[in-house]
Enzyme design. Structure first.
Site, PDB file in Angstrom:
ATOM      1  N   GLU A   1       0.630  -1.275   0.098  1.00 17.91           N
ATOM      2  CA  GLU A   1       0.190   0.239   0.054  1.00 17.91           C
ATOM      3  C   GLU A   1       0.856   1.350   0.099  1.00 17.91           C
ATOM      4  OE1 GLU A   1      -0.479  -2.638   1.939  1.00 17.91           O
ATOM      5  OE2 GLU A   1      -2.479  -3.029   1.862  1.00 17.91           O
TER       6      GLU A   1
ATOM      7  N   PHE B   1     -10.873  -7.533  14.262  1.00 17.88           N
ATOM      8  CA  PHE B   1      -9.789  -7.990  13.337  1.00 17.88           C
ATOM      9  C   PHE B   1      -9.523  -6.946  12.043  1.00 17.88           C
ATOM     10  CE2 PHE B   1      -8.824  -9.938   9.186  1.00 17.88           C
ATOM     11  CZ  PHE B   1      -7.441 -10.455   9.599  1.00 17.88           C
ATOM     12  N   GLN B   2      -8.472  -6.384  11.997  1.00 16.38           N
ATOM     13  CA  GLN B   2      -7.853  -5.469  10.880  1.00 16.38           C
ATOM     14  C   GLN B   2      -8.783  -4.366  11.324  1.00 16.38           C
ATOM     15  OE1 GLN B   2      -8.054  -7.056   6.987  1.00 16.38           O
ATOM     16  NE2 GLN B   2      -5.959  -7.791   7.358  1.00 16.38           N
TER      17      GLN B   2
ATOM     18  N   LYS C   1     -17.172  -0.887   6.620  1.00 14.48           N
ATOM     19  CA  LYS C   1     -17.774  -1.935   5.778  1.00 14.48           C
ATOM     20  C   LYS C   1     -19.299  -2.142   5.589  1.00 14.48           C
ATOM     21  CE  LYS C   1     -17.374  -6.818   4.582  1.00 14.48           C
ATOM     22  NZ  LYS C   1     -16.360  -7.764   4.317  1.00 14.48           N
TER      23      LYS C   1
ATOM     24  N   MET D   1      24.465   9.238   1.470  1.00 11.05           N
ATOM     25  CA  MET D   1      24.309  10.540   2.282  1.00 11.05           C
ATOM     26  C   MET D   1      24.772  10.177   3.688  1.00 11.05           C
ATOM     27  SD  MET D   1      23.982  13.522   1.585  1.00 11.05           S
ATOM     28  CE  MET D   1      22.833  14.253   0.349  1.00 11.05           C
TER      29      MET D   1
END
Lengths: 165, 575
Positions: B53, B115-116, B165, B483
């Site tokens: 993502e 969940f999630q 949802k 760097m």
């Protein structure tokens, strides 16, 4: 210097957390904060007492204004205003002497006793934050403070000036 | 007559379609399955499936930086959404308009540690312009319209929209209503500069003897390079760009003195330090520009034009603040200059330019490439510039290669240069290049990266295969975190703590394993020809792994805590 900021914002879920988050994220100081819906329930009004120099205050005002939910912000301390805070304090009032003394101090500060128990008095007092501080200091000399709660200050500009949409 | 009704998922797609969205960058998961089902059943919007993502956010971001259109990201609740956090922060720091749609567990489960479940609105609060929790089915289209409006107006930025949802279930349907002409009582960004301030600014400019124009990413975001060029030519003044502002004026324009700041050109930083008036346009006096603010251009009167009042006088006090859209304000300035019969003070200009030419002639941006020795990274960027006629879109990652790209590829146009300036996000380059390539399939898109950065999103080589995105990846491979290593050389007594890359993979083989072409370059003789070969391949992604000198440093470089023109110009040499 201490400043009192009045913020008018959308009464939306999460709006308060954006204000509080902003202060913590940018390391601005919050001395006290109060929030409630206004007469127009689609709007909330937040009063924040804060400290900072002119540069910090300028950033605070600009950053708060930048939040999408915020309608207006004003620094009440810039001009004449009325400032009030509510204090409820529970003190030991166990014998005649302490009861009389607590009652006398409350009267002088124009507080009122709102609850009495076997060994306690609960006093309500409104006024500027300074006055509340002075009251608590005086009480401490006479009796023991069991518990105290303060609302944080609210304020409004004097005269015609109004914070509204 | 019955009104047509739609599910929440269908309404999300319809709303995006009404807002003329072409692509969504995302990754499916439990809480957004209904939305993915709705996407499957239409063909107006194409969904690009990334491999992580974070890459979806950077890809949307790169697409936006290349085109100016709002990028759209879709992620599921919990880890899907939290993986977007770095990409949202990256967009926020560079003021890139982006709308992130995040799934959420059903309303009844919110707060239950389901969940999630993650409070993504809470997680992202400090790094977004605004966010929404959808709680009302019928309101979904207007929330999305508002998100786009907020993301793309004023000072642009990312907006997060969380959709639970249960709001997207196919059985719950309502009529679709959307107001795309959004008005909000609490959000009305300034557009025009205050006329009094414009007059003040023009007066200050007219009295200047040593004016410099300092412009930033705001010019690119506002597509205002045409106006900027006109303003520069009217004032005949030198102009410097920030890292974010490169391409705001052509890198080969004679008035352009180069990038300023930490790794800016000697003449740009000198010009700033000696100016009597600084006209800042869409720039924010970032700490990588100013160096020590206490020592920053003490003699200069500063005119600061910015859409965001919080940027003005935040680090450097502005004498003439102007709040407004930079393109609108520049037009106001041009009008006022004309109205006040402005003519440049030729005598002062001549003296000023004479001085600037002296600084320029010192040619302090430089490197020494010796035949038979290791390839210098700067030489690679110069070769790329020549081969592409300076016309490529260049997305970079973060580190030395980013600075070399900024210094040695003079961008002719805005939006050609795509880099994570504010956040400095390693792993940005590859997905950002993919977003640009998606928008401009017929243009050269190069990802200039390093052996460290590329490994932070290398999985996207798979996405490139799936969607046929034939970009050219050029890794300036120095087997080090360059760097970091440079700072360790300069500040930490050469102690290379965790800045070397052991067990580097063979990048060409990785590219081949994903179905692309890999080319390795390790000697100067073959550099130009192999790069030409890589850029001549049209339909395949090419990964060019160039082994460069690991000891090379980026110069000039600000001396820490010094003034803007206190610089190291080469190893051990102060300006």
């Amino acid at each position: 210097m201490r400043h009192i900021l009045s913020i008018l914002l959308e009464n939306e879920p999460g709006a308060l957390s954006r204000i509080v988050g902003l202060f913590s994220q940018r390391a601005f100081n919050i001395e006290s904060l109060t929030v409630a819906p206004t007469d127009d329930i689609t709007l909330s009004r937040i009063t924040i007492a804060t400290r900072g120099d002119d540069k910090v205050l300028e950033q605070i005002v600009k950053q708060v204004n930048k939040l999408v939910d915020v309608m207006k912000i004003t620094d009440l301390t810039e001009r004449k205003h009325v400032e009030r805070e509510l204090l409820l304090v529970k003190v030991v009032a166990i014998n005649d002497k302490s009861r009389t003394e607590v009652k006398r101090i409350s009267d002088i500060f124009r507080g009122s006793i709102v609850d009495i128990g076997k060994q306690i008095y609960t006093i309500e007092l409104t006024g500027s934050s300074d006055k509340l501080n002075a009251f608590l200091d005086t009480l401490k000399n006479e009796t023991e403070i069991i518990e105290s709660v303060r609302s944080g200050c609210v304020g409004i500009a004097r005269g015609e000036k109004a914070l509204r949409v | 007559m019955t009104t047509e009704v739609f599910s929440g998922a269908e309404m999300v797609v319809k709303a995006l379609s009404a807002l003329k969205v072409k692509y969504i960058f995302g990754y499916p998961g439990g809480s957004v399955l209904d939305l993915y089902d709705a996407i499957f059943q239409q063909d107006e919007i194409e969904h690009i499936l990334v491999r992580h993502e974070q890459a979806a956010t950077h890809m949307a971001d790169g697409y936006t930086r290349a085109t100016g259109k709002v990028g759209v990201v879709l992620a599921t609740s919990g880890p899907g959404a939290t993986n977007c956090v770095t990409g949202i922060a990256t967009a926020y720091m560079d003021s890139i308009p982006m709308v992130v749609l995040a799934g959420q567990v059903p309303t009844t489960l919110i707060g239950n540690d389901a969940f999630q479940e993650t409070d993504i609105v809470g997680c992202t609060r400090p790094i977004i312009k605004h966010s929404f929790n959808c709680r009302d089915l019928a309101d979904i289209p207007n929330v999305i319209a508002k998100a786009f409006y907020i993301a793309s107006t004023g000072r642009p930025g990312p907006v997060v929209v969380e959709i639970p949802k249960d709001l997207m279930l196919p059985q719950n349907k309502v009529p679709f209503n959307i107001e795309t002409n959004v008005k909000m009582r609490s959000y009305n960004p300034n557009i025009k500069g205050h006329p009094k301030q414009i007059k003040k600014a023009v007066k200050t400019i007219s009295e200047a003897k040593k004016l410099v124009i300092y412009s930033g990413g705001g010019i690119v975001l506002a597509d205002a390079s045409g106006l900027l060029t006109t303003l520069v030519e009217t004032l005949k003044a030198p102009i410097t760009n920030t890292l974010m502002g490169l391409g705001g004026i052509s890198g080969t324009h004679e008035n352009f003195v180069g990038m300023l700041g930490m790794h800016g050109s000697f003449e740009a930083n000198k010009t700033m330090a000696n100016a009597d008036v600084i006209l800042a346009l869409g720039a924010r006096f970032d700490d990588r520009v100013t160096n020590n603010v206490e020592k920053f251009c003490p003699d200069a009167t500063i005119i600061h034009v910015d859409i965001d009042p919080t940027s003005i006088s935040k680090t450097i006090n502005a004498h003439v603040p102007v709040v407004g859209l930079v393109d609108v304000v520049m037009q106001q300035l041009l009008d006022e200059l004309q109205a006040s019969n402005f003519t440049p003070d030729e005598e002062a200009l001549q003296k000023w330019w004479q001085q600037i030419h002296l600084w320029r002639d010192m040619r302090h941006v430089g490197y020494k490439q010796v035949e038979g020795e290791k390839i210098k990274p700067q030489r690679v960027v110069e070769a790329l510039y020549k081969i592409t006629n300076g016309e490529a879109y260049v997305a970079s990652d973060v580190g030395q290669h980013q600075m070399f790209a900024a210094q040695y590829y003079p961008f002719a146009k805005p939006r050609q240069w795509i880099n994570s300036g504010g956040a400095g996000t390693m792993g940005f380059g590859l997905p950002a290049a993919m977003g640009a390539k998606l928008a401009f399939p017929n243009k050269h898109v190069i990802c200039i990266t390093g052996d460290g950065s590329i490994q932070m999103n290398i999985q996207e080589l798979s996405t490139c295969m799936q969607y046929n995105l034939p970009i050219v990846i050029v890794a300036l491979n120095n087997r080090s975190l360059g760097m970091v290593r440079q700072w360790q050389d300069m500040v930490y007594g050469g102690r290379h703590s965790s800045s070397y890359m052991e067990s580097l993979p063979d990048f060409t083989k990785i590219a081949e394993a994903y179905g692309h072409i890999g080319i390795k370059i390790d000697s100067l003789d073959e550099l130009d020809s192999k790069l030409e070969q890589a850029l001549s391949i049209q339909n395949k992604l090419v990964f060019v792994d160039v082994l460069v000198d690991e000891k090379e440093h980026v110069y000039p470089m600000h001396i820490r805590q010094g003034a803007i023109d206190d610089m190291w110009v080469e190893k051990g040499v102060k300006a």
